[in-house]
Enzyme design. Sequence first.
Site, mmCIF file in Angstrom:
data_model
loop_
_atom_site.group_PDB
_atom_site.id
_atom_site.type_symbol
_atom_site.label_atom_id
_atom_site.label_comp_id
_atom_site.label_asym_id
_atom_site.label_seq_id
_atom_site.Cartn_x
_atom_site.Cartn_y
_atom_site.Cartn_z
ATOM 1 N N ARG A 96 13.093 -2.611 0.195
ATOM 2 C CA ARG A 96 11.950 -2.039 0.897
ATOM 3 C C ARG A 96 11.873 -0.536 0.654
ATOM 4 O O ARG A 96 10.790 0.024 0.467
ATOM 5 C CB ARG A 96 12.112 -2.342 2.382
ATOM 6 C CG ARG A 96 10.983 -1.864 3.245
ATOM 7 C CD ARG A 96 11.437 -1.942 4.687
ATOM 8 N NE ARG A 96 10.342 -1.936 5.622
ATOM 9 C CZ ARG A 96 10.531 -1.826 6.934
ATOM 10 N NH1 ARG A 96 11.748 -1.732 7.441
ATOM 11 N NH2 ARG A 96 9.502 -1.800 7.752
ATOM 12 N N GLU A 127 -15.633 -2.715 13.749
ATOM 13 C CA GLU A 127 -14.580 -2.010 12.998
ATOM 14 C C GLU A 127 -15.197 -1.161 11.902
ATOM 15 O O GLU A 127 -14.768 -0.036 11.642
ATOM 16 C CB GLU A 127 -13.602 -3.008 12.366
ATOM 17 C CG GLU A 127 -12.699 -3.731 13.342
ATOM 18 C CD GLU A 127 -11.695 -4.620 12.636
ATOM 19 O OE1 GLU A 127 -11.152 -4.212 11.595
ATOM 20 O OE2 GLU A 127 -11.451 -5.734 13.125
ATOM 21 N N GLY A 165 -10.450 -6.219 2.112
ATOM 22 C CA GLY A 165 -10.843 -4.821 2.001
ATOM 23 C C GLY A 165 -12.203 -4.463 2.560
ATOM 24 O O GLY A 165 -12.819 -3.486 2.126
ATOM 25 N N GLU A 182 6.823 2.155 16.008
ATOM 26 C CA GLU A 182 6.618 0.915 16.766
ATOM 27 C C GLU A 182 5.278 0.286 16.368
ATOM 28 O O GLU A 182 4.264 0.985 16.254
ATOM 29 C CB GLU A 182 6.622 1.186 18.275
ATOM 30 C CG GLU A 182 7.976 1.565 18.833
ATOM 31 C CD GLU A 182 8.347 2.991 18.471
ATOM 32 O OE1 GLU A 182 7.459 3.871 18.485
ATOM 33 O OE2 GLU A 182 9.519 3.229 18.124
ATOM 34 N N HIS A 187 -6.734 -1.712 14.240
ATOM 35 C CA HIS A 187 -6.157 -2.957 14.766
ATOM 36 C C HIS A 187 -7.250 -3.714 15.515
ATOM 37 O O HIS A 187 -7.994 -3.117 16.311
ATOM 38 C CB HIS A 187 -4.993 -2.632 15.704
ATOM 39 C CG HIS A 187 -4.344 -3.868 16.256
ATOM 40 N ND1 HIS A 187 -3.506 -4.650 15.498
ATOM 41 C CD2 HIS A 187 -4.442 -4.466 17.458
ATOM 42 C CE1 HIS A 187 -3.112 -5.679 16.229
ATOM 43 N NE2 HIS A 187 -3.657 -5.592 17.419
ATOM 44 N N ASN A 226 -4.390 3.639 11.447
ATOM 45 C CA ASN A 226 -4.492 2.188 11.305
ATOM 46 C C ASN A 226 -5.659 1.706 12.147
ATOM 47 O O ASN A 226 -5.996 2.312 13.168
ATOM 48 C CB ASN A 226 -3.204 1.517 11.799
ATOM 49 C CG ASN A 226 -3.237 0.001 11.628
ATOM 50 O OD1 ASN A 226 -3.674 -0.506 10.586
ATOM 51 N ND2 ASN A 226 -2.793 -0.725 12.644
ATOM 52 N N ASN A 245 -12.873 -3.173 5.527
ATOM 53 C CA ASN A 245 -12.791 -1.852 6.171
ATOM 54 C C ASN A 245 -12.686 -0.736 5.137
ATOM 55 O O ASN A 245 -13.249 0.349 5.322
ATOM 56 C CB ASN A 245 -11.605 -1.799 7.137
ATOM 57 C CG ASN A 245 -11.948 -2.385 8.488
ATOM 58 O OD1 ASN A 245 -12.705 -1.781 9.248
ATOM 59 N ND2 ASN A 245 -11.442 -3.570 8.771
ATOM 60 N N ILE A 286 4.896 -3.847 7.608
ATOM 61 C CA ILE A 286 5.286 -2.837 8.580
ATOM 62 C C ILE A 286 6.021 -1.737 7.831
ATOM 63 O O ILE A 286 7.014 -1.990 7.137
ATOM 64 C CB ILE A 286 6.177 -3.465 9.673
ATOM 65 C CG1 ILE A 286 5.379 -4.525 10.436
ATOM 66 C CG2 ILE A 286 6.702 -2.384 10.611
ATOM 67 C CD1 ILE A 286 6.206 -5.359 11.401
ATOM 68 N N LEU A 287 5.510 -0.525 7.939
ATOM 69 C CA LEU A 287 6.137 0.605 7.248
ATOM 70 C C LEU A 287 7.400 1.031 8.004
ATOM 71 O O LEU A 287 7.432 1.027 9.233
ATOM 72 C CB LEU A 287 5.145 1.771 7.150
ATOM 73 C CG LEU A 287 3.930 1.470 6.253
ATOM 74 C CD1 LEU A 287 2.823 2.489 6.480
ATOM 75 C CD2 LEU A 287 4.339 1.427 4.777
HETATM 76 C C1 GRF Z 1 -9.133 -6.093 10.114
HETATM 77 O O1 GRF Z 1 -9.486 -6.975 11.156
HETATM 78 C C2 GRF Z 1 -8.255 -4.998 10.613
HETATM 79 O O2 GRF Z 1 -8.523 -4.616 11.929
HETATM 80 C C3 GRF Z 1 -6.886 -5.616 10.527
HETATM 81 O O3 GRF Z 1 -6.902 -6.389 9.360
HETATM 82 C C4 GRF Z 1 -8.239 -6.778 9.078
HETATM 83 C C5 GRF Z 1 -8.528 -6.316 7.698
HETATM 84 O O4 GRF Z 1 -9.774 -6.795 7.237
HETATM 85 N N1 GRF Z 1 -5.839 -4.606 10.550
HETATM 86 P P1 GRF Z 1 -10.383 -6.200 5.903
HETATM 87 O O5 GRF Z 1 -9.377 -6.466 4.786
HETATM 88 O O6 GRF Z 1 -10.625 -4.744 6.115
HETATM 89 O O7 GRF Z 1 -11.655 -6.964 5.675
#
Ligand code: GRF
Length: 204
Positions: A64, A173, A14, A142, A108, A106, A16, A91-92
């Site tokens: 699901r 990020e 967590g 997708e 990535h 999201n 991010n 994946i939703l």
């Molecule tokens: C991040 O690298 C994000 O880009 C990817 O999963 C990771 C999550 O890291 N989708 P965190 O749980 O936010 O530390």
Amino acid sequence: MRRTPVAVFLSGRGSNYAALAAATAAADYPAEIVAVLADSDAEGLRRVPGIPGTAVERREYPSRAAFEDALDAATRAAGAELICLAGFMRILSPAFVARWEGRILNIHPSMLPSFRGLDTHARALAAGVKLHGATVHLVTPELDDGPILAQAAVPVLPDDTAETLAARVLAVEHRLYPAALARFVRGGGPVSGEDAALFSPPVP
Ligand code: GRF
């Protein structure tokens, strides 16, 4: 100022989510986090004091669809109008995405459309790319394929391992996601290439 209520979905540590939550502490930030949901008892649920996390455990639902109904219900009950995926490892389904069309973001860890899917840092090293990075995009059915809202690049250095490269990407990020969410909520549309460069650290 009205703040757009956001739900965060996560599966892991967590970081991010913590970066988004920290951004919402600013009085002029245009979004607030009203729910944090995980598909298991993830560490990230307890990451931010004052925001109670909820585990919606996949294994407690027979399908699901039933699991996603529970996610949807918890998100709506919290009053969220947007969903930010932050390391959510499921994946939703197209049906869930359709219910929230254009309202799921999201992050990535690659410069999409390169390196969709998992293990992006090791794959970037194996490919020999010299720039790597992160992308915030809208979620479509997708995988890792929706419209790009913002990107930031980092250099790949000669001695990098997947771990050192991941750490460099993760640091950007944490700046990129709050900025991209704010811009999206304000109706600013995708970040332009010039703006995106603001989030990319200089090459050392
Ligand atoms: C991040 O690298 C994000 O880009 C990817 O999963 C990771 C999550 O890291 N989708 P965190 O749980 O936010 O530390």
